[in-house]
Design an enzyme around this catalytic site. Structure first.
Site, short mmCIF file in Angstrom:
data_model
loop_
_atom_site.label_atom_id
_atom_site.label_comp_id
_atom_site.label_asym_id
_atom_site.label_seq_id
_atom_site.Cartn_x
_atom_site.Cartn_y
_atom_site.Cartn_z
N ASP A 1 0.86 -1.18 0.00
CA ASP A 1 0.00 0.00 0.00
C ASP A 1 0.90 1.23 0.00
O ASP A 1 2.04 1.19 0.48
CB ASP A 1 -0.91 0.01 1.23
CG ASP A 1 -1.87 1.20 1.21
OD1 ASP A 1 -2.69 1.28 0.29
OD2 ASP A 1 -1.77 2.05 2.11
N HIS B 1 -3.82 10.67 6.68
CA HIS B 1 -2.80 9.67 7.04
C HIS B 1 -1.85 10.15 8.14
O HIS B 1 -0.97 9.38 8.56
CB HIS B 1 -2.00 9.26 5.80
CG HIS B 1 -1.48 10.39 4.98
ND1 HIS B 1 -0.75 11.44 5.49
CD2 HIS B 1 -1.59 10.64 3.64
CE1 HIS B 1 -0.43 12.28 4.54
NE2 HIS B 1 -0.92 11.84 3.40
N HIS C 1 -5.14 4.01 7.67
CA HIS C 1 -4.61 5.03 6.77
C HIS C 1 -3.11 5.25 6.98
O HIS C 1 -2.58 6.33 6.71
CB HIS C 1 -5.36 6.36 6.93
CG HIS C 1 -6.78 6.29 6.45
ND1 HIS C 1 -7.12 5.97 5.15
CD2 HIS C 1 -7.96 6.48 7.12
CE1 HIS C 1 -8.44 5.98 5.03
NE2 HIS C 1 -8.97 6.27 6.20
N ASP D 1 -2.67 -0.46 6.66
CA ASP D 1 -3.57 -0.87 5.57
C ASP D 1 -3.04 -2.09 4.84
O ASP D 1 -3.82 -2.92 4.35
CB ASP D 1 -3.75 0.29 4.59
CG ASP D 1 -4.61 1.40 5.17
OD1 ASP D 1 -5.10 1.24 6.30
OD2 ASP D 1 -4.78 2.44 4.49
#
Length: 715
Positions: A524, A575, A667, A672
């Site tokens: 990710d 984030h 996030h 994630d």
């Protein structure tokens, strides 16, 4: 499979009601036509009006009934099917509430009872399995403990050179060359040729049966280099056999880093060679001169004087060379003794604990800042404690101070006390000639000083303080705070192993390989925004490996990236990555090669993979890094299994499968990634249940969903 069976339940029910509506309308039209034939065409306007109203009423009533049936029957049934499939194949399911399935009669309660019974049966099975494997876990923990404490690196590989086991020492030695991990190729971290050669010899020895009488059995010495060529390893490769001992299944390697040892051996050989060369000529000159002086040669006084001066000169030069060689040999001997970097506070605490066991009670204060030094801590502790005790016995004092200071190329251990009596050189030498401790054998203080190429001296300093000084070598490795920040600290993690990988055959074409036999890297990215083509950049990238259906939580990639631009505040709110957090991070051109090495030949997996892959593909030209790995998207796979109308967000899928995402990890690239990996494993279970078992079939299913989405985007 017939076409009708490939359609969804809700579509088939819709077609059923549509057929009823069209059939009823057709019957009305036929009846009206027959009536028109009997009563004549004068009534045509009335028949058309009432017939049209009747057909419209039939269509409306049928559509209304279908809509109610779809909402209260078909849709709940599909939800039940999805939940039951998740429960059966993925081990998680939410079930339906009473309101949702109120028109299904006893079906919903029956499904609930079945689900509860299945969960209870699974829990009972899990409890029984937990009891059954308890002893096996104890043995596993013992194995992990033994492997962790081994001073040598240990690797076990299958015949395809894929790593099945490694211990922490192997991680320490080989991490300098590359990333070590289960299912990865051994040759990503070491040179291949020595192992190919050794494996060929061992395999031939076994096939010919010579291992039974060979002195090394199924073992073979191996010397190789790390992949970057900076370190030399020496170890032993041993062939591993199956239970019947009829064929080889893999091999084990035990090894150590011998780079420094080889360098010292080369230096020792060079020293011996130089000694012979440097001593040969002076010895020959001395011998020739001595022969001339002692022979029957009639030498005048001037010539004899010149020869005598030559003897003195050559003897002096020879003595200097012998002294230099002795110093070099002494230094090499000291280096051969096992020494390591040690923190002075640890050294002093050991002295204090050692002294507390003696009948002579002494208080000792540590002053100054602790620093690193290089020594054999065992013998230095014994020596300092021994001298401390001798000084206390001689002076009658009980209070002392210990201090470590660094000056130039030396670290000084100073023993301070207040008093008038200064030990003489003869007295100190007499102490050093005594054995230190019977547990160390007959080792004296002088032996310890010789090994460290140092000596004690005592002097008086201002304010009436006397100190006994011991010079030692500084630390070989840099232990400053700055160095700690630059040095990558290896994670403390359990030893990893997976012997099921031993049973794998050659995977051949990845497309036709079962999903469970593939290696995956789930990844990710966090970015400055959602527009990669508009200048947004990656600021964090993380990945975790899945090998043999297991998430290797200890083998992860997690790296901040300096984007070369500011991070918008709106993005930071999502984030929580700020400009300060990435200010000292490497740029993307330094991070992507490392991530590509981490992914190697694995299948890439991401949630909404097109977004992350777009950022990677845009960096191909500037970094020269191109990802050719197959890619799977958990969004498309979930859409294939659960339909386009289902919620396919990561949070929704995690909730459906009972996967907990910690709030502070959501996030974040790593958080994630771990959640996506858990979701992906559940989806693999469901894909297999639906008949999708290979990578090719999974990609085909993704492509169909992607095509449907592109078609929908047009409208």
């Amino acid at each position: 499979m017939p076409l009708l069976q490939r359609l969804s339940l809700r579509l088939r029910i819709f077609l059923f009601f549509a057929l009823i509506a069209l059939g009823s309308s057709a019957l009305v039209i036929i009846d009206l036509y027959l009536a028109l034939q009997r009563i004549g065409f004068d009534a045509l306007p009335h028949l058309v009006l009432f017939g049209g109203l009747t057909c419209f009423g039939i269509l409306f009533l049928t559509g209304w009934v279908w809509q109610k049936f779809d909402v209260n029957v078909a849709n709940p049934i599909e939800m039940i099917v999805k939940d039951v499939r998740s429960l059966v194949h993925a081990g998680a399911g939410q079930g339906l509430d009473q309101e949702t399935g109120k028109y299904l009669g006893f079906l919903n309660p029956a499904i609930r009872e079945i689900s509860e019974a299945l969960v209870e049966a699974r829990n009972e099975t899990d409890r029984q399995i937990a009891v059954a494997v308890n002893n096996a876990n104890k043995q596993k923990r013992r194995l992990e403990s033994v492997l962790k404490d081994l001073s040598q690196g240990v690797l076990i590989c299958n015949l395809d050179h894929k790593i099945l086991l490694y211990n922490h020492r192997a991680l320490e030695i080989l991490h300098v060359s590359g990333d070590l991990g289960l299912g990865r190729s051994l040759f990503s971290v070491v040179s291949a040729a020595p192992f190919h050669h050794a494996l060929e010899r061992l395999t031939r020895r076994f096939s010919e049966g010579r291992h039974k009488r060979h002195k090394e059995g199924l073992g073979q010495l191996v010397i190789c280099a790390t992949a970057d060529g900076r370190h030399t390893l020496q170890g032993r490769m041993s062939l591993l056999l199956n239970e019947q001992e009829t064929s080889a299944t893999g091999f084990m390697i035990t090894f150590d880093n011998v780079t420094r040892q080889l360098a010292e051996n080369v230096e020792r050989d060079r020293l011996l060679h130089n000694a012979l060369v440097n001593l040969r000529d002076p010895a020959a000159n001395l011998q020739a001169t001595a022969e001339m002086l002692t022979g029957d040669f009639h030498l005048d006084s001037q010539t004899r004087q010149a020869l005598e001066k030559m003897i003195a000169r050559e003897a002096s030069a020879l003595a200097k060379r012998i002294t230099a060689l002795d110093d070099t040999a002494h230094a090499m001997l000291a280096n051969a003794w096992p020494m390591s970097d040690v923190y002075s506070s640890s050294l002093f605490n050991s002295v204090l604990r050692r002294n507390s066991a003696e009948s002579l009670k002494i208080t000792c204060e540590f002053i100054g800042e602790p620093i690193w030094l290089h020594c054999d801590s065992v013998t230095i502790v014994e020596l300092v404690e021994f001298v401390l005790r001798k000084v206390a016995e001689t002076t009658g004092l009980k209070a002392f101070q210990l201090q470590a200071t660094e000056t130039g190329r030396k670290v000084y251990i100073d023993l301070h006390w207040h008093g008038d009596e200064v030990p003489s050189v003869a007295q100190i030498n007499s102490w050093l000639d005594e054995p230190l401790d019977r547990d160390l054998g007959e080792i004296t203080g002088r032996d310890v000083l010789d090994r460290h190429k140092t000596d004690f001296w005592c002097t008086r300093v201002p304010q009436g303080t006397i100190h006994l000084r011991l010079p030692l070598a500084p630390a070989r490795d840099h232990h400053t705070d700055e160095a700690r920040e630059e040095t990558q600290i290896l994670p403390e993690r359990l030893e990893f192993y997976d012997f099921d990988l031993m049973e794998r055959t050659n995977l051949g074409s990845l497309e036709d390989t079962p999903l469970r036999e593939l290696d995956f890297v789930v990844f990710d990215t966090e970015t400055t925004g959602l527009d990669p083509s508009g200048g947004d950049e990656i600021i964090s990238i993380a990945g975790v490996r899945i090998v043999n259906g297991r998430i290797l939580s200890g083998e992860f990639f997690d790296q901040y990236v300096y984007p070369g631009r500011t991070i918008p505040p709106a993005t930071t709110k999502i984030h929580h990555i700020t400009d300060a957090m990435v200010a000292n991070a490497p740029r993307i051109d330094a991070v992507l090669p490392k991530f590509q090495s981490f992914a190697s030949d694995a299948v890439l997996v991401a949630h909404n993979a097109a977004f992350d892959m777009k950022f990677l593909s845009l960096k191909e030209e500037s970094t020269g890094i191109k990802f050719t790995n197959p890619v799977l998207d958990t969004v498309l796979l979930a859409a294939h299994l659960q339909g386009q109308n289902a919620s396919l967000t990561l949070d929704a899928l995690a909730e459906q499968f009972g996967i907990e995402i910690l709030p502070d990890m959501r996030h974040t690239a790593l958080g994630d990634t771990m959640a996506t990996a858990e979701v992906f494993l559940r989806l693999v279970d469901l894909l297999e249940a639906s008949g999708i078992t290979t990578l090719r079939q999974a990609v085909e299913a993704e492509n169909k969903i992607a095509a449907i989405r592109r078609q929908q985007a047009r409208y």
